[in-house]
Motif scaffolding. Structure first.
Motif, PDB file in Angstrom:
ATOM      1  N   PRO A 115       0.822  -1.240   0.000  1.00  0.00           N
ATOM      2  CA  PRO A 115       0.000   0.000   0.000  1.00  0.00           C
ATOM      3  C   PRO A 115       0.842   1.270   0.000  1.00  0.00           C
ATOM      4  N   LEU A 116       1.933   1.278   0.765  1.00  0.00           N
ATOM      5  CA  LEU A 116       2.780   2.473   0.799  1.00  0.00           C
ATOM      6  C   LEU A 116       3.399   2.752  -0.571  1.00  0.00           C
ATOM      7  N   GLY A 117       3.824   1.697  -1.256  1.00  0.00           N
ATOM      8  CA  GLY A 117       4.400   1.864  -2.586  1.00  0.00           C
ATOM      9  C   GLY A 117       3.380   2.407  -3.583  1.00  0.00           C
ATOM     10  N   PHE A 118       2.134   1.916  -3.498  1.00  0.00           N
ATOM     11  CA  PHE A 118       1.079   2.404  -4.381  1.00  0.00           C
ATOM     12  C   PHE A 118       0.770   3.879  -4.105  1.00  0.00           C
ATOM     13  N   VAL A 119       0.653   4.215  -2.818  1.00  0.00           N
ATOM     14  CA  VAL A 119       0.342   5.604  -2.460  1.00  0.00           C
ATOM     15  C   VAL A 119       1.454   6.535  -2.937  1.00  0.00           C
ATOM     16  N   ALA A 120       2.701   6.138  -2.737  1.00  0.00           N
ATOM     17  CA  ALA A 120       3.826   6.981  -3.157  1.00  0.00           C
ATOM     18  C   ALA A 120       3.847   7.165  -4.666  1.00  0.00           C
ATOM     19  N   ALA A 121       3.497   6.111  -5.416  1.00  0.00           N
ATOM     20  CA  ALA A 121       3.508   6.213  -6.878  1.00  0.00           C
ATOM     21  C   ALA A 121       2.356   7.065  -7.392  1.00  0.00           C
ATOM     22  N   VAL A 122       1.163   6.831  -6.833  1.00  0.00           N
ATOM     23  CA  VAL A 122      -0.008   7.586  -7.291  1.00  0.00           C
ATOM     24  C   VAL A 122       0.149   9.069  -6.968  1.00  0.00           C
ATOM     25  N   ARG A 123       0.753   9.377  -5.827  1.00  0.00           N
ATOM     26  CA  ARG A 123       0.966  10.785  -5.427  1.00  0.00           C
ATOM     27  C   ARG A 123       2.433  11.167  -5.624  1.00  0.00           C
ATOM     28  N   ARG A 124       2.933  10.868  -6.774  1.00  0.00           N
ATOM     29  CA  ARG A 124       4.353  11.098  -7.079  1.00  0.00           C
ATOM     30  C   ARG A 124       4.724  12.566  -6.901  1.00  0.00           C
ATOM     31  N   ASN A 125       5.893  12.763  -6.254  1.00  0.00           N
ATOM     32  CA  ASN A 125       6.464  14.106  -6.015  1.00  0.00           C
ATOM     33  C   ASN A 125       5.635  14.968  -5.069  1.00  0.00           C
ATOM     34  N   SER A 126       4.672  14.366  -4.386  1.00  0.00           N
ATOM     35  CA  SER A 126       3.930  15.101  -3.358  1.00  0.00           C
ATOM     36  C   SER A 126       4.710  15.036  -2.043  1.00  0.00           C
ATOM     37  N   LYS A 127       4.237  15.765  -1.016  1.00  0.00           N
ATOM     38  CA  LYS A 127       4.900  15.714   0.288  1.00  0.00           C
ATOM     39  C   LYS A 127       4.847  14.310   0.875  1.00  0.00           C
ATOM     40  N   LEU A 128       3.701  13.637   0.693  1.00  0.00           N
ATOM     41  CA  LEU A 128       3.568  12.272   1.206  1.00  0.00           C
ATOM     42  C   LEU A 128       4.564  11.329   0.531  1.00  0.00           C
ATOM     43  N   HIS A 130       7.477  12.188  -0.716  1.00  0.00           N
ATOM     44  CA  HIS A 130       8.814  12.492  -0.187  1.00  0.00           C
ATOM     45  C   HIS A 130       9.010  11.878   1.195  1.00  0.00           C
ATOM     46  N   VAL A 131       7.981  11.940   2.041  1.00  0.00           N
ATOM     47  CA  VAL A 131       8.086  11.351   3.386  1.00  0.00           C
ATOM     48  C   VAL A 131       8.301   9.842   3.299  1.00  0.00           C
ATOM     49  N   ILE A 132       7.507   9.195   2.457  1.00  0.00           N
ATOM     50  CA  ILE A 132       7.634   7.729   2.310  1.00  0.00           C
ATOM     51  C   ILE A 132       9.009   7.362   1.757  1.00  0.00           C
ATOM     52  N   ARG A 133       9.517   8.142   0.810  1.00  0.00           N
ATOM     53  CA  ARG A 133      10.829   7.828   0.228  1.00  0.00           C
ATOM     54  C   ARG A 133      11.944   7.997   1.252  1.00  0.00           C
ATOM     55  N   VAL A 134      11.850   9.046   2.082  1.00  0.00           N
ATOM     56  CA  VAL A 134      12.873   9.236   3.128  1.00  0.00           C
ATOM     57  C   VAL A 134      12.823   8.098   4.139  1.00  0.00           C
TER      58      VAL A 134
END
Length: 313
Positions: A115-128, A130-134
């Motif tokens: 789920p985290l990977g999907f959320v990060a991809a769908v909201r690419r380059n958003s603050k969320l 960036h937080v997930i990537r860090v």
């Protein structure tokens, strides 16, 4: 499909045979005399020779090999050179703890990571994103034993919620779960980081495909596109990572088992190597090779369930 399964099992048995044969001769030619490790450097030549004869180590190497292989065909893994206990008994006594650790680590990684990977991809380059990537970058950068000590400080020293050492009683599931929580969470959080990063990359790649743009042009909503098309295709890659991580985890679990003083296959094999107990080493390697073969077979079969277009001829 049954033909494929039989073929894979034959290949798995052939691989175990090759690994075992190479290990048998390699370990005897490369490791020192185990009787010295058992009796110590001050043992007399007579006592060492008597022990070699008792253990069958005075026989030619090829004869030892044939005796060992004949024993394996009867389900006899031999006895430990250190304590005289059957090797299979020692392995079966610790395998449940290693399986517990591996399964809970993978489960946490998949349940949180996908789920985290999907959320990060769908909201690419958003603050969320960036937080997930860090967070995931931090997760893959932390060694498992550091993560283990970090959790010990929080949950054991700080909150006093969980025991720090041991594996619990095999016949008491609640006891095993209580001792499993911190080691499983250590592996699970690291697994979550890997799955999240892989899922994000895979989803982004799929979303850039032409058929996704066609689906959007036909008016399909984003949820339908993600569930029907993106999720199914991305699971092939994620299942590959889970299968690979499962084999790595069960082989490298010794770090977590050591941090939490937990019984397991990893600690068993490291202790056997330190004591030159190559009968136990051989037995655990057979177990590990069989586990890797079974996991690969399950991964291949899962591919055909996720994507029916995949066929094995």
């Amino acid at each position: 499909m049954s033909r494929v399964i039989v073929t894979r099992i034959v290949f798995m048995l052939a691989a175990i045979f090759v690994v075992l044969t190479a290990l048998f001769f390699g370990i005897r030619l490369g490791v020192g005399d185990p009787t010295i490790a058992i009796q110590g450097t001050y043992a007399t030549a007579e006592s060492l020779q008597a022990l070699r004869e008792a253990l069958g180590l005075d026989k030619p190497l090829w004869e030892q090999y044939l005796i060992y292989m004949a024993g394996l065909l009867r389900g006899d893994f031999g006895v430990s050179l250190q304590n005289g206990q059957p090797v299979l008994t020692q392995i079966l006594a610790v395998v449940p703890y290693t399986f517990d650790l591996t399964i809970i680590g993978l489960l946490i990684g998949v349940v949180l990571g996908v789920p985290l990977g999907f959320v990060a991809a769908v909201r690419r380059n958003s603050k969320l994103d960036h937080v997930i990537r860090v967070m995931t970058l931090s997760g893959v950068s932390v060694p498992p034993f550091i993560m283990g000590y970090f959790l010990i400080i929080i949950f054991v020293i700080g909150l006093g919620l969980f025991p720090v050492a041991g594996g619990g009683e095999l016949g008491e599931p609640l006891s095993r779960m209580r001792y499993l929580f911190l080691p499983g969470l250590s592996l699970g959080l690291i697994m979550t980081s890997y799955v999240t990063r892989l899922a994000r990359t895979t989803v982004l790649e799929i979303l850039s495909k032409d058929f996704i743009r066609t689906a959007k042009a036909k008016g399909l909503d984003q949820r339908t596109i993600l569930v029907r098309h993106v999720l199914r295709l991305s699971l092939v890659t994620i299942v590959t990572l889970v299968g690979l991580y499962a084999t790595i985890t069960i082989g490298s679990s010794v770090v977590i088992e050591t941090v939490f003083s937990r019984p397991g296959v990893g600690r068993l094999i490291v202790g056997a190597v330190a004591q030159s107990d190559y009968m136990v080493v051989q037995g655990t390697i057979i177990f590990y090779a069989a586990f890797v073969g079974i996991v690969n077979l399950l991964v291949d079969l899962t591919y055909t369930i996720i994507d029916p277009r995949i066929r094995y001829e």
